[in-house]
Design an enzyme around this catalytic site. Structure first.
Site, PDB file in Angstrom:
ATOM      1  N   THR A  70       0.828  -1.203   0.000  1.00 34.69           N
ATOM      2  CA  THR A  70       0.000   0.000   0.000  1.00 34.69           C
ATOM      3  C   THR A  70       0.866   1.257   0.000  1.00 34.69           C
ATOM      4  O   THR A  70       0.597   2.220  -0.730  1.00 34.69           O
ATOM      5  CB  THR A  70      -0.919  -0.006   1.237  1.00 34.69           C
ATOM      6  OG1 THR A  70      -1.707  -1.197   1.221  1.00 34.69           O
ATOM      7  CG2 THR A  70      -1.843   1.193   1.247  1.00 34.69           C
ATOM      8  N   LYS A 128      -3.030 -14.575   3.692  1.00 32.87           N
ATOM      9  CA  LYS A 128      -2.355 -13.296   3.507  1.00 32.87           C
ATOM     10  C   LYS A 128      -3.151 -12.323   2.658  1.00 32.87           C
ATOM     11  O   LYS A 128      -3.093 -11.114   2.832  1.00 32.87           O
ATOM     12  CB  LYS A 128      -0.972 -13.539   2.876  1.00 32.87           C
ATOM     13  CG  LYS A 128      -0.154 -12.279   2.657  1.00 32.87           C
ATOM     14  CD  LYS A 128       1.233 -12.636   2.144  1.00 32.87           C
ATOM     15  CE  LYS A 128       2.024 -11.377   1.789  1.00 32.87           C
ATOM     16  NZ  LYS A 128       1.541 -10.747   0.551  1.00 32.87           N
ATOM     17  N   ARG A 134       5.224  -7.124  -7.411  1.00 34.33           N
ATOM     18  CA  ARG A 134       5.083  -8.517  -7.829  1.00 34.33           C
ATOM     19  C   ARG A 134       3.623  -8.864  -8.114  1.00 34.33           C
ATOM     20  O   ARG A 134       2.707  -8.194  -7.646  1.00 34.33           O
ATOM     21  CB  ARG A 134       5.611  -9.440  -6.730  1.00 34.33           C
ATOM     22  CG  ARG A 134       7.100  -9.312  -6.479  1.00 34.33           C
ATOM     23  CD  ARG A 134       7.517 -10.063  -5.226  1.00 34.33           C
ATOM     24  NE  ARG A 134       6.905  -9.485  -4.032  1.00 34.33           N
ATOM     25  CZ  ARG A 134       6.830 -10.093  -2.871  1.00 34.33           C
ATOM     26  NH1 ARG A 134       7.294 -11.315  -2.718  1.00 34.33           N
ATOM     27  NH2 ARG A 134       6.271  -9.498  -1.841  1.00 34.33           N
TER      28      ARG A 134
END
Length: 556
Positions: free
Chosen positions: A73, A105, A94
């Site tokens: 973020t 996650k 990524r």
């Protein structure tokens, strides 16, 4: 506040050709995947190779906790902030793995008002890169077993086949398997297993390759097993490298998308940092550096894993020289490192913040040891109090650095202007004197010990005689110059995920070592880390579904 997916769904996206135009990429040099994503052609990348590079900025973080840190973020928010203050900036991150998306996650597109879109596509199948990597990896596995079945002309010792299979999903049941059961027609039974795709050497190769020729060369170098005389068998011995390169031809081209504020985002590759090298592709980073004045990238998990591998593997191998680094922390995560239970994080606790700051301090010291200037980003949560924020700023000030409060999650680029100005100034000062942690010529076991002692502050390693002998053998075979890739828990500087803060003098057990000859590093598997994760008791998949309008709900 809307959820991440609601914010992403409401985004006003620009056609991908307009995003490319911001960087000087003409429409004919883009390979569109729909209206909002595209691959950048290899011909265009080759044409711009002689251009001057922009400045490379790494975003890393303290050790992750269930409280959240917000590294991606902040990475996305910083690029929006740099563009807001008039800079030509792009982000390189990524791609998301399906394993954590459906596990615990979540995705990899950022959050709040600092996201990359299209969020749903990016967190799911995207442009098919991970499927291509999985297919290329498993083609090699199939050709190994097929070669053995049809007479084994290479003399492969079936007890010493090291190449496992992969899939892009968390599935603990596949960690150890016996294959080829069911009779003579199915081949010779042997023990093997699966890793997650993001731990595949093929993933690492794609992310470190400089072009298609380099990709095929590296694929050919993959060591798949050994003969009875212990000599290595490579992918090129099986004549698998060409077909693997064909499967990866399109996947090698970087993907271009956009942030919520319509700024360029390169999203390409996705090795995990706890079991692989944790950085987006060299191709994407180099391309972005030729097109933007500032390129902001991230490395996975905390700086002890992601940043160390970014510096010691990616930058070393690709000749990259970072100009500055941002270390992300949250008050909540610092309180967890200071001993506060998750349920109590909403209560002010200045003493716990100060106690937890030792984790932040360790990361600051480590990143500075690579010769890279550092600034700290405090990723703001609504429960943070001014006294807690002041405590972090005072601590960082004592380290001789600066901490800046950022509100990009809630406010987008407007909430990260101050950090943007300071990061640009830090990069422009040109004070970086980047150098890797250890020299190429250092013995492999000493490289592992150097990371443990200087980055983790451990007393050393414990390793069986067989592990040490294997490292010596690889040195004799000409692999001693390779860097090491530590596969270790992301939650602690130690190999014990429960040991928070900044532990010292612990011993890191090296359970196994693996040679990634094509990628160009040696993997040291430490403690209980698994290269095939399992799903949690309540996986995120239970809450992901299509609503009545056919839209995806539950992704984060």
């Amino acid at each position: 506040m809307k959820s991440d997916i609601e914010i992403a769904r409401a985004a006003v996206k620009r056609p991908i050709q307009e995003i490319g135009k911001k960087l000087g990429i003409s429409p004919e040099d883009l390979v569109p995947y729909g209206h909002d994503k595209a691959k950048i052609s290899a011909d265009f990348i080759a044409r711009i190779a002689g251009r001057k590079d922009g400045k490379l900025i790494l975003v890393t973080a303290i050790n992750p906790t269930p409280a959240g840190e917000g590294k991606t973020t902040t990475t996305v928010g910083l690029v929006d902030g740099l563009n807001r203050i008039g800079k030509n900036a792009a982000v390189c991150i990524r791609e998301a793995s399906l394993g954590p998306c459906f596990g615990i996650k979540g995705g990899a597109a950022g959050g709040g008002y600092a996201q990359v879109v299209p969020m749903e596509d990016m967190n799911l199948h995207f442009t098919g890169d991970f499927h291509a990597i999985t297919s290329a990896h498993n083609l090699l596995a199939a050709m190994i077993d097929n070669h053995i079945y049809w007479g084994n002309a290479l003399g492969i010792d079936t007890r010493r086949v090291t190449w496992r299979r992969v899939m892009d999903m968390n599935d603990r049941a596949l960690r150890q398997v016996v294959s080829s059961l069911g009779g003579v027609a199915n081949g010779f039974p042997r023990e093997s297993g699966f890793d997650i795709t993001v731990a595949s050497e093929v993933m690492a190769i794609l992310c470190l390759a400089s072009d298609l020729n380099d990709l095929e060369r590296r694929l050919g170098e993959i060591v798949v097993g050994y003969r009875r005389d212990r000599s290595a068998v490579r992918a090129r011995d099986l004549k698998a490298d060409g077909a693997m390169a064909v499967l990866l031809k399109d996947a090698l081209q970087p993907n271009l998308v956009q942030t919520l504020e319509n700024n360029p985002a390169f999203v390409h590759g996705g090795p995990f940092a706890n079991i692989a090298h944790g950085c987006n592709s060299v191709m994407a980073t180099r391309t972005a550096l030729k097109l933007a004045d500032y390129v902001v990238t991230e490395a996975g998990f905390g700086a002890d894993l992601g940043a160390e591998k970014f510096f010691d593997i990616k930058c070393r191998k690709a000749g990259l020289k970072p100009a500055a680094a941002v270390i992300v922390a949250t008050i909540r995560a610092l309180k967890m490192n200071g001993g506060v239970a998750r349920d109590d994080l909403g209560q002010e606790n200045i003493a716990a913040v100060k106690a937890g700051c030792v984790n932040l301090g360790r990361h600051v010291e480590n990143v500075r040891s690579f010769g890279v200037p550092v600034i700290v980003a405090i990723n703001h949560f609504h429960s943070d109090t001014q006294a807690e924020i002041d405590a972090v700023k005072a601590y960082v000030d004592e380290l001789g650095e600066e901490a800046v409060l950022c509100r990009h999650w809630a406010e987008g680029s407007a909430g990260i202007e101050e950090l943007s100005h300071k990061v640009a100034a830090l990069a422009d000062e040109g004070k970086a004197r980047f150098a890797p942690l250890y020299p190429d010529e250092m013995p492999l076991v000493e490289k592992i010990e150097t990371v443990v002692k200087r980055i983790y502050r451990g007393a050393g390693i414990s390793a069986d005689t067989s592990v040490r002998a294997q490292l010596r053998q690889w040195e004799e075979e000409g692999y001693g110059h390779l860097p090491v890739c530590m596969a270790k828990t992301q939650y602690s500087f130690s190999a014990d995920p429960a040991l928070l803060g900044a532990p010292v003098d612990h011993v890191v057990p090296v359970r196994e070592v693996r040679l990634s000859a094509g990628a160009g590093f040696v993997v040291a598997i430490c403690g209980d880390i698994m290269t095939m994760p399992g799903l949690p008791r309540t996986p995120a998949a239970e809450h992901i579904f299509l609503n009545e309008d056919g839209m995806i709900e539950g992704l984060s």
